[in-house]
Design a protein around this motif. Structure first.
Motif, PDB file in Angstrom:
ATOM      1  N   ARG A 166       0.863  -1.180   0.000  1.00 39.65           N
ATOM      2  CA  ARG A 166       0.000   0.000   0.000  1.00 39.65           C
ATOM      3  C   ARG A 166       0.896   1.226   0.000  1.00 39.65           C
ATOM      4  O   ARG A 166       1.726   1.404   0.895  1.00 39.65           O
ATOM      5  N   THR A 210       3.166   1.935  10.066  1.00 39.17           N
ATOM      6  CA  THR A 210       2.060   1.076  10.459  1.00 39.17           C
ATOM      7  C   THR A 210       1.069   1.910  11.256  1.00 39.17           C
ATOM      8  O   THR A 210       1.458   2.623  12.181  1.00 39.17           O
ATOM      9  N   THR A 267      -2.634  -1.623   9.562  1.00 40.01           N
ATOM     10  CA  THR A 267      -2.236  -1.614   8.159  1.00 40.01           C
ATOM     11  C   THR A 267      -0.822  -1.056   8.073  1.00 40.01           C
ATOM     12  O   THR A 267      -0.456  -0.152   8.833  1.00 40.01           O
ATOM     13  N   GLU A 274       1.919   0.696   5.485  1.00 44.04           N
ATOM     14  CA  GLU A 274       1.961   1.465   4.243  1.00 44.04           C
ATOM     15  C   GLU A 274       3.375   1.961   3.993  1.00 44.04           C
ATOM     16  O   GLU A 274       4.174   2.073   4.912  1.00 44.04           O
TER      17      GLU A 274
END
Length: 141
Positions: free
Chosen positions: A54, A83, A96, A98
């Motif tokens: 991502r 994160t 998540t 990225e």
């Protein structure tokens, strides 16, 4: 000595960038890129392993992504790993990871009719200074 947080990726866009403007008119672009490594398994058979990443681009890079990047384009991204965590609607903690891009180079792929050829084109927050030309070092005798 301080730590190093750097990610360098070369991959293909899985989707067109999603670009939005925040209240302060700052643009942010989000998209996924796929990186694929090829290896041979124990039987000597060629195997591919694809990882999805991502990507988050801000300001000028988000603007460039919005104008020139499309699904399938190959790009180079250099950035920092971040994160985030949040609680979903059921109270479950979600995470998540990225890549916050600091540098992007368009390596080719599908070409937009509106934009210039992306082959060899690069755009970066940390643009390098132009190459200096070297003077002739030979003596005249």
């Amino acid at each position: 000595m301080s730590g190093v947080n750097k990610a360098i990726l070369v991959g293909n866009l899985g989707t067109d960038p999603e670009v939005r403007s925040l209240e302060s008119d700052v643009k942010v672009a989000n998209f996924n890129i796929a990186t694929t490594e090829t290896y041979k398994d124990r039987n000597g058979q060629k195997q591919d392993r694809t990882e999805w990443h991502r990507i988050v681009l801000w300001r000028g890079l988000a603007d460039i992504a919005e104008k020139f990047l499309k699904k399938g384009d190959k790009i180079f991204i250099e950035g920092r790993i971040r994160t985030r965590q949040w609680d979903d609607k059921d109270g479950i903690k979600r995470y998540t990871t990225e890549i916050y891009g600091d540098n992007m180079v368009m390596l080719g792929g599908k070409q937009s009719q509106a934009g210039p050829s992306s082959e060899g084109q690069g755009s970066s927050v940390n643009e390098e200074p132009p190459q200096e030309t070297k003077a002739d070092d030979e003596l005249p005798f």
